[in-house]
Design a protein around this motif. Sequence first.
Motif, mmCIF file in Angstrom:
data_model
loop_
_atom_site.group_PDB
_atom_site.id
_atom_site.type_symbol
_atom_site.label_atom_id
_atom_site.label_comp_id
_atom_site.label_asym_id
_atom_site.label_seq_id
_atom_site.Cartn_x
_atom_site.Cartn_y
_atom_site.Cartn_z
ATOM 1 N N LYS A 230 1.082 11.078 7.813
ATOM 2 C CA LYS A 230 -0.163 10.310 7.814
ATOM 3 C C LYS A 230 0.095 8.840 7.470
ATOM 4 O O LYS A 230 -0.580 7.948 7.987
ATOM 5 C CB LYS A 230 -1.168 10.929 6.840
ATOM 6 C CG LYS A 230 -1.776 12.233 7.357
ATOM 7 C CD LYS A 230 -2.889 12.730 6.457
ATOM 8 C CE LYS A 230 -3.530 13.997 7.029
ATOM 9 N NZ LYS A 230 -4.306 13.724 8.252
ATOM 10 N N TYR A 231 1.078 8.577 6.612
ATOM 11 C CA TYR A 231 1.399 7.188 6.281
ATOM 12 C C TYR A 231 2.002 6.472 7.491
ATOM 13 O O TYR A 231 1.645 5.338 7.808
ATOM 14 C CB TYR A 231 2.358 7.110 5.101
ATOM 15 C CG TYR A 231 2.559 5.697 4.603
ATOM 16 C CD1 TYR A 231 1.600 5.084 3.802
ATOM 17 C CD2 TYR A 231 3.676 4.951 4.978
ATOM 18 C CE1 TYR A 231 1.754 3.781 3.367
ATOM 19 C CE2 TYR A 231 3.842 3.646 4.555
ATOM 20 C CZ TYR A 231 2.879 3.055 3.747
ATOM 21 O OH TYR A 231 3.028 1.752 3.336
ATOM 22 N N GLY B 285 -0.635 5.820 10.010
ATOM 23 C CA GLY B 285 -1.690 4.958 9.497
ATOM 24 C C GLY B 285 -1.261 3.527 9.265
ATOM 25 O O GLY B 285 -2.097 2.629 9.182
ATOM 26 N N VAL B 286 0.057 3.297 9.186
ATOM 27 C CA VAL B 286 0.561 1.978 8.817
ATOM 28 C C VAL B 286 1.334 1.310 9.950
ATOM 29 O O VAL B 286 1.270 0.101 10.128
ATOM 30 C CB VAL B 286 1.448 2.067 7.550
ATOM 31 C CG1 VAL B 286 2.185 0.765 7.285
ATOM 32 C CG2 VAL B 286 0.586 2.433 6.343
ATOM 33 N N SER C 226 -1.028 0.119 1.277
ATOM 34 C CA SER C 226 -1.856 1.273 1.614
ATOM 35 C C SER C 226 -2.326 1.160 3.055
ATOM 36 O O SER C 226 -2.339 0.071 3.638
ATOM 37 C CB SER C 226 -3.066 1.358 0.684
ATOM 38 O OG SER C 226 -2.639 1.492 -0.662
ATOM 39 N N GLU C 227 -2.754 2.291 3.623
ATOM 40 C CA GLU C 227 -3.198 2.290 5.009
ATOM 41 C C GLU C 227 -4.357 1.324 5.230
ATOM 42 O O GLU C 227 -4.412 0.622 6.231
ATOM 43 C CB GLU C 227 -3.650 3.694 5.442
ATOM 44 C CG GLU C 227 -2.599 4.777 5.237
ATOM 45 C CD GLU C 227 -2.727 5.489 3.909
ATOM 46 O OE1 GLU C 227 -3.058 6.683 3.928
ATOM 47 O OE2 GLU C 227 -2.508 4.847 2.861
ATOM 48 N N GLN D 104 -3.618 -2.359 6.056
ATOM 49 C CA GLN D 104 -2.896 -2.671 7.274
ATOM 50 C C GLN D 104 -3.860 -2.974 8.417
ATOM 51 O O GLN D 104 -4.979 -2.454 8.456
ATOM 52 C CB GLN D 104 -2.012 -1.472 7.675
ATOM 53 C CG GLN D 104 -0.953 -1.124 6.647
ATOM 54 C CD GLN D 104 0.165 -2.138 6.616
ATOM 55 O OE1 GLN D 104 0.395 -2.842 7.578
ATOM 56 N NE2 GLN D 104 0.889 -2.184 5.503
#
Length: 415
Positions: free
Chosen positions: A335-336, A339-340, A402-403, A406
Motif C-alpha cells: 500500500k505504501y 500510494g507514494v 506519508s501517502e 505525496q
Amino acid sequence: MRNLNQLKFWNFGGMYYFYFMIWALIFAFLPFWLHKTAHLDTSVSGIVFSAMAITALILEPIYGIIQDKLGLKKYLFGFVVLCLLFIGPFVQFAFIPLLQINAIFGAVVGGAFLSLCLNGGVGVVEAYIERSTRENNYEYGHVRLFGSLAGGTAAFIGGIMFVRNPYSIFWACTVSAIILAVLLWALRVKNEDTGSQEVSKEHEENPVTKENIINVFKNRSFWGFCIMMIGIATMFDVFDQQFPNYFASFFDDTSRGELVFSRITSLQIFLEAGFMVLTPWFINKIGAKNGLILAGIILFVRILGSAFLTEIWMLSFWRILASIEMPLMLISIMKYITGVFDVRLSATVYMLGFNFAKQIGITIFSYVMGILYSAIGFQNSYIVLSLIVIVFVAIGALIMKSEKQQPDFNRNLVA
C-alpha cells in the motif's frame, strides 16, 4: 459477472498458494537435504545460500525494470514458473552429479538456479499479483492469505514426505509448479477483457522510461523505505535464523523443543492467514507508513522480550506475535509503494526497495549477529538487535513521507 469475479479471486489465491507451497518446502527442507542427502558440510551448504542471495541481488533490478515495462503481461512470471517446473528433475538428476564433479561449482550452480525461482523470482510473483489484484479491485491482503495457508500446509506435510523420501519434497514443488502454470495460463486480468482497455492504453501512451526509473532514486521516501525495510524485513529474518535453536535450548531434550517449536510455528502461520483478512481494513484506517512503524515496534518488542522474558510460554507468545507483524509489514509495503510512487514502477520499487535492500541487510547482519551470538550469548545479542531495529525504524520513519503528503502519482508522473 459476479461468478467470474469470484473465479478470478480463487485464481489469484491459488497462484499464491502453490507458489508459496514451493517456497515453504524448499526453505524448510533444503538445509536438511544438503546435510543428510547431499552430505555437504556447513561451509559448502553456506555457498548454496550465498549463491542464492548474490544471484537475487543481480536479478532484482533486472526483474523489476522488465516487469514494469511489461505491465500486466505474464511473460516474466511465465519464465519463473518454467524454472519452477524443473526443480524436481534438477535436484534428482543434476544437482548431485554437479556436486560430485566439484562441490563449490555445484553449490554455486544449484544456488543460482534456485534463486531464479525463489529469492529472485518471488519479487516477480508478488509484484505481478499485487498489480493484477489492484487492477481487479481486490484487496492484496485477502489474496496474500493463501500464501500463509500454503506455509502452514507445507510445515504439516513436508516433514512426513522428507522422512519417507528426501527427493519427494522437490518433486512436490514440480507438481505445484504445474498447477501454478495452469492457473497463470487461465488468468485473465481486467484490462485484457473486452471493453476494459483503459489501463493498457494508458501504459502504451505513457511507457516506463529511463528518466522515470532514475526519478525513483531521487525520491527521499525511497531511501527512507529502504532503511525501514532493513530495520523490519531484514531483522525479522535475522532474528528468526537462530531463534529455533534458542527456543529449544530451554528444554532438557532439545528434540522435544524442536517439536514444540514446529507446532507453534504452524499455529503462527495459520493465525497469520486470519490476520491477513483483517489487516487491509486496519491499514486503510491508519495509513501504510504507520503500519510499517507499528510492525517495527512489534518486532522490537518481540526481540527485546525474548531477551528478558524467557519462560517457555512467553517465548512461544513472542513467536506467535509474528502472526500480527507479518501481515502488517507485507500489506503496508504494497500500500505504501502504490500510494507514494508512480504505480507503473511498483515492481521496480518493490524489488529494489524491499527485496534488494533486504538481501543486502541479511548479508551484513547475519554475519554480525553470528559473531555476537558466539561472543556475548543470545540474550545480550537480542538486546543489541532490538536497538538496531528501533534505530533503523526511527530513521526510516523520519525520512519517509506519508501517502497523504505525496502528489497523486497515478495522474502526475514523478518529476
